[in-house]
Design a protein around this motif. Structure first.
Motif, PDB file in Angstrom:
ATOM      1  N   UNK A   1       0.807  -1.225   0.000  1.00 53.29           N
ATOM      2  CA  UNK A   1       0.000   0.000   0.000  1.00 53.29           C
ATOM      3  C   UNK A   1       0.841   1.278   0.000  1.00 53.29           C
ATOM      4  N   UNK A   2       2.060   1.210   0.580  1.00 51.85           N
ATOM      5  CA  UNK A   2       2.900   2.415   0.633  1.00 51.85           C
ATOM      6  C   UNK A   2       3.236   2.919  -0.767  1.00 51.85           C
ATOM      7  N   UNK A   3       3.358   1.990  -1.722  1.00 55.33           N
ATOM      8  CA  UNK A   3       3.638   2.409  -3.093  1.00 55.33           C
ATOM      9  C   UNK A   3       2.446   3.157  -3.671  1.00 55.33           C
ATOM     10  N   UNK A   4       1.257   2.636  -3.413  1.00 54.74           N
ATOM     11  CA  UNK A   4       0.036   3.278  -3.905  1.00 54.74           C
ATOM     12  C   UNK A   4      -0.094   4.676  -3.306  1.00 54.74           C
ATOM     13  N   UNK A   5       0.181   4.791  -2.018  1.00 56.76           N
ATOM     14  CA  UNK A   5       0.046   6.081  -1.350  1.00 56.76           C
ATOM     15  C   UNK A   5       1.067   7.101  -1.843  1.00 56.76           C
ATOM     16  N   UNK A   6       2.171   6.606  -2.389  1.00 53.99           N
ATOM     17  CA  UNK A   6       3.201   7.514  -2.895  1.00 53.99           C
ATOM     18  C   UNK A   6       2.964   7.926  -4.342  1.00 53.99           C
TER      19      UNK A   6
END
Length: 454
Positions: free
Chosen positions: A102-107
């Motif tokens: 999810x951290x990739x999506x949020x970035x």
């Protein structure tokens, strides 16, 4: 005139046939979707093998061709995805499907470039998945990360050396079921190893190594009923103190491995014999220990569920990337979803995860298919891991970490500072002795908090 009519008719027939031929060729051209993933190597990957199977069966029937264009690690894919999404010079084009946290999506500059799987899966299909796994994939109320294989944290034990330690001291495997028992055992192990070389003072060996102290404190605090996060910072309440004290006391006495690197390395060299790490790291646990004098010994690695605090709930971290699908055309999006549905069918999903060291993602796969698969595993090490998975699924709740912009920076700082402060405390303890244990632990906690609260 007759000849002219015949010629016109022939031309019409030829044009019609050409049109039919072009239509046939168009219909025979498959929809190709590209994939970036993290499961194995480019030439040795259980997912690549399954993709070949899909292409030769369902893909062939439905004119879908899945093409793997990159096999890498999650950090590399994270950087590649952001570079592509931000249009950086020289960046590769985004694939149709990529592995992601999810951290990739949020970035991402705009997460609407990703498919919301709720548009392609029915409620019944989505309800088949483990709820916590699905929860992690929700970003801004959109399901953008689909779980296909998950990991958790598992306790790995060098049973060969542990049995010797157990026979000599009376410490049992069951003592390791709680964090309090595990760290007390680590203190005993430090004394036991130190006593084996009376002519060399202070050479105790570390029994335990943890790969992720951020998870230890985070899940520990939450299991004890305390919020680990306070806004975008950390909360240091009584539960954090409960988690700190047994860890610090064992570490100061030499029972905890504090150097950098993954647990697999210190287990391989015999510098530690018990670890808590990602269950997917089973791939890297060696069946041989090589000691500093270059002698080696075959060992047995067994797995058990992650320890818990005596007063806490049975809570454990859930880990692992999922798959994001990039918006493109209805045909390519549907082709990607067709492949993902095929991959997460219970029997096939278990076939995949048992080859890769992960957990399946649906209830049916856990309850019906995984027990049958364990019986067919040739490796005792893998059979032990998957039994630990079953025990974890049956007796634990999976913890879903929050989606915070500061999450990664907090994790990085905490991991570094916990090791640094406890290593400094170890040196203080060697100078001060047993009487200074409690004060050194308190001092190092204070120094750690001051750094984290800056």
């Amino acid at each position: 005139m007759k000849h002219r009519n015949v010629i016109v008719l022939l031309i019409a027939i030829l044009l019609l046939c050409a049109g039919c031929s072009n239509t046939a060729k168009k219909e025979e051209t498959p929809t190709t979707i590209t994939v970036w993933h993290v499961y194995g190597g480019q030439t040795d990957s259980p997912l690549n093998d399954l993709i070949d199977e899909f292409n030769q069966t369902v893909g062939k029937e439905q004119q879908i061709n899945v093409q793997v264009t990159s096999v890498s690690n999650s950090n590399t894919i994270h950087e590649l995805v952001l570079a592509a999404a931000n249009g950086e010079p020289g960046a590769a084009e985004l694939p149709d499907i990529f592995s992601s946290y999810p951290k990739t999506v949020m970035a991402l500059p705009d997460d609407s470039i990703l498919v919301d799987y709720q548009d392609y899966f029915s409620e019944e299909e989505l309800s088949a998945f483990i709820p916590a796994f699905m929860e992690e994939g929700m970003v801004n109320d959109r399901l953008v990360v689909l779980p296909v294989a998950k990991s958790t944290e598992i306790m790995f034990i060098n049973q060969t050396i542990f049995d010797r330690f157990s026979q000599a001291t009376g410490v049992t495997l069951e003592d390791l079921d709680t964090w309090e028992g595990l760290f007390k055992a680590a203190e005993v192990y430090a004394d036991w190893t130190d006593a084996q070389t009376p002519d060399i003072p202070d050479d105790a060996k570390s029994m335990f190594v943890h790969d992720y102290y951020f998870n230890y404190f985070q899940v520990g605090a939450e299991s004890l009923g305390e919020d680990f996060f306070q806004g975008d910072r950390l909360a240091f309440g009584p539960a954090f103190q409960t988690a700190w004290e047994p860890l610090a006391q064992a570490a100061l006495q030499g029972g905890v491995w504090l150097k950098s690197g993954y647990a697999t390395e210190s287990i391989r060299t015999g510098d530690s014999i018990v670890s808590v790490a990602s269950s997917a790291s089973i791939l890297y646990y060696s069946d041989v220990v090589t000691y500093p004098d270059n002698t080696s010994e075959e060992i047995t690695i067994i797995s058990r569920p992650c320890p818990v605090f005596e007063a806490g709930e049975n809570l454990v971290m859930q880990r692992g990337v999922g798959f994001c699908t990039v918006r493109s055309t209805p045909e390519r999006e549907q082709a990607a979803v067709t492949f993902l549905k095929w991959l997460t069918e219970p029997e096939r999903n278990v076939e995949f995860v048992t080859r890769a060291g992960y957990m399946p993602v649906t209830q049916v796969a856990f309850e019906n298919e995984l027990p049958k698969a364990i019986e067919g595993l040739e490796s005792a090490k893998y059979a032990s891991l998957y039994q630990a998975y079953l025990d974890t699924q049956a007796n634990y709740e999976f913890y879903v970490p929050p989606q915070l912009e500061t999450y990664l920076s907090l994790e990085t700082t905490l991991e570094d500072q916990v090791r640094t402060q406890l290593a400094l405390g170890r040196q203080d303890y060697l100078e001060a002795g047993e009487t200074g244990l409690a004060q050194i632990s308190a001092d190092r906690l204070q120094a750690f908090r001051e750094i984290m609260e800056r």
